[in-house]
Design a protein around this motif. Structure first.
Motif, PDB file in Angstrom:
ATOM      1  N   ASN A  66       0.838  -1.192   0.000  1.00 20.81           N
ATOM      2  CA  ASN A  66       0.000   0.000   0.000  1.00 20.81           C
ATOM      3  C   ASN A  66       0.878   1.250   0.000  1.00 20.81           C
ATOM      4  O   ASN A  66       1.014   1.936   1.027  1.00 20.81           O
ATOM      5  CB  ASN A  66      -0.920   0.003   1.225  1.00 20.81           C
ATOM      6  CG  ASN A  66      -1.831  -1.212   1.286  1.00 20.81           C
ATOM      7  OD1 ASN A  66      -2.919  -1.215   0.725  1.00 20.81           O
ATOM      8  ND2 ASN A  66      -1.376  -2.261   1.971  1.00 20.81           N
ATOM      9  N   GLU A  68       0.608   4.178  -0.861  1.00 18.69           N
ATOM     10  CA  GLU A  68       0.020   5.468  -0.496  1.00 18.69           C
ATOM     11  C   GLU A  68       0.194   5.783   0.989  1.00 18.69           C
ATOM     12  O   GLU A  68       0.014   6.936   1.411  1.00 18.69           O
ATOM     13  CB  GLU A  68      -1.465   5.510  -0.865  1.00 18.69           C
ATOM     14  CG  GLU A  68      -2.378   4.598  -0.065  1.00 18.69           C
ATOM     15  CD  GLU A  68      -2.479   3.179  -0.628  1.00 18.69           C
ATOM     16  OE1 GLU A  68      -3.449   2.476  -0.279  1.00 18.69           O
ATOM     17  OE2 GLU A  68      -1.581   2.793  -1.411  1.00 18.69           O
ATOM     18  N   TRP A  69       0.567   4.767   1.786  1.00 16.31           N
ATOM     19  CA  TRP A  69       0.788   4.970   3.215  1.00 16.31           C
ATOM     20  C   TRP A  69       2.268   5.088   3.566  1.00 16.31           C
ATOM     21  O   TRP A  69       2.626   5.121   4.743  1.00 16.31           O
ATOM     22  CB  TRP A  69       0.149   3.834   4.018  1.00 16.31           C
ATOM     23  CG  TRP A  69      -1.344   3.942   4.058  1.00 16.31           C
ATOM     24  CD1 TRP A  69      -2.246   3.201   3.351  1.00 16.31           C
ATOM     25  CD2 TRP A  69      -2.112   4.857   4.846  1.00 16.31           C
ATOM     26  NE1 TRP A  69      -3.521   3.593   3.639  1.00 16.31           N
ATOM     27  CE2 TRP A  69      -3.476   4.611   4.558  1.00 16.31           C
ATOM     28  CE3 TRP A  69      -1.783   5.861   5.766  1.00 16.31           C
ATOM     29  CZ2 TRP A  69      -4.515   5.335   5.152  1.00 16.31           C
ATOM     30  CZ3 TRP A  69      -2.815   6.585   6.359  1.00 16.31           C
ATOM     31  CH2 TRP A  69      -4.156   6.320   6.055  1.00 16.31           C
ATOM     32  N   TRP A 115      -6.526  -4.019   5.831  1.00 17.46           N
ATOM     33  CA  TRP A 115      -5.724  -4.746   4.849  1.00 17.46           C
ATOM     34  C   TRP A 115      -5.546  -6.200   5.256  1.00 17.46           C
ATOM     35  O   TRP A 115      -5.521  -7.103   4.416  1.00 17.46           O
ATOM     36  CB  TRP A 115      -4.375  -4.053   4.717  1.00 17.46           C
ATOM     37  CG  TRP A 115      -3.378  -4.730   3.831  1.00 17.46           C
ATOM     38  CD1 TRP A 115      -3.461  -4.909   2.482  1.00 17.46           C
ATOM     39  CD2 TRP A 115      -2.119  -5.301   4.232  1.00 17.46           C
ATOM     40  NE1 TRP A 115      -2.332  -5.563   2.002  1.00 17.46           N
ATOM     41  CE2 TRP A 115      -1.496  -5.817   3.064  1.00 17.46           C
ATOM     42  CE3 TRP A 115      -1.457  -5.415   5.459  1.00 17.46           C
ATOM     43  CZ2 TRP A 115      -0.250  -6.438   3.110  1.00 17.46           C
ATOM     44  CZ3 TRP A 115      -0.227  -6.033   5.491  1.00 17.46           C
ATOM     45  CH2 TRP A 115       0.374  -6.541   4.319  1.00 17.46           C
TER      46      TRP A 115
END
Length: 254
Positions: A66, A68-69, A115
């Motif tokens: 992920n 974007e984190w 997640w």
């Protein structure tokens, strides 16, 4: 240090994530709930809780899946400038592979649990589990561990998880870090708490005893007071998390 080399070292020392079944039971909240009477017990349904706090290694795997984190990529709406503040070159320090991940916001912790197909624990679930002392130990011994942690000088690098185990088989709810819960602001207020006649303003004043079930439980005062002052995008050096679930979810070894 190249990330690829780092990952190889990181995997070799990782712990296997497990979830512990927490039995159903009755629990008396430390603070009076709005809809409950003082001293009233509530029923906690059986659920599963991560055996350990989420480690830096586990969180690094989340970031790979992920992006974007990742540090420097997250919107300021979801994490403040301290996000992953102890990570260098976008990866954690190798010596901290099995240490709890900290400097994470509620939003990032919630995203991690989703997640994994899990969720953040409710405050009542976390406190219910944390109220159980170590096997063969009394609650007074547990309080000594907590108060000792409050008073000790904190290390630059957190130790590996697995330091403190309660009789449910859950590690490190005490003596390691603070932890996010889903409804962390369940006792929060708006405006200046010194002017509001509500829960947080009473928490550390004489009026606090009117809403507390155990006036001597300093450790709980500290936890509830700390949570009440948080915002979802805040991060802190000793603030991490673990996940919960209504069903047993075993992570696949990485």
């Amino acid at each position: 240090m190249k990330p690829s080399l780092f990952i190889c070292i990181f995997i070799s020392v990782s712990l296997s994530a497990e979830m512990v079944k927490i039995p159903a039971g009755n629990w008396k909240p430390f603070l009076k709930d709005t809809n409950a009477k003082l001293g009233e017990t509530i029923k906690i349904k059986s659920f599963y809780l991560d055996e350990y706090p989420v480690t830096q290694k586990e969180y690094f795997e989340f970031l790979k899946a992920n992006p974007e984190w990742r540090k420097g990529k997250v919107s300021s709406l979801f994490a403040d400038g301290g996000y992953l503040g102890d990570w260098k070159r976008m990866v954690p320090d190798n010596r901290s592979a099995n240490s709890p991940v900290t400097y994470v916001s509620w939003f990032s912790a919630n995203a991690f649990c989703q997640w994994k197909g899990k969720r953040l624990p409710l405050e009542s679930e976390w406190e219910y589990t944390a109220s159980v002392p170590q096997a063969g130990k009394s609650k007074k011994a547990m309080e000594s561990v907590i108060l000792g942690w409050y008073g000790e000088q904190k290390p630059e690098y957190l130790p590996s998880v697995g330091k403190y185990k309660n009789s449910h088989g859950v590690y490190d709810q005490h003596g390691m870090i603070w932890e996010w819960v889903f409804d962390f602001n369940n006792t929060s207020v708006t405006g200046d708490s010194r002017q509001d006649s509500d829960l947080e303003s009473n928490l550390f004043c004489g009026g606090g005893s009117l809403k507390a079930n155990d006036f001597s439980n300093y450790a709980s005062y500290m936890r509830y007071g700390y949570r009440a002052g948080l915002k979802g995008w805040y991060t802190a050096k000793y603030l991490g998390f673990r996940c919960a679930s209504d069903n047993n979810i075993k992570d696949n070894p990485l």
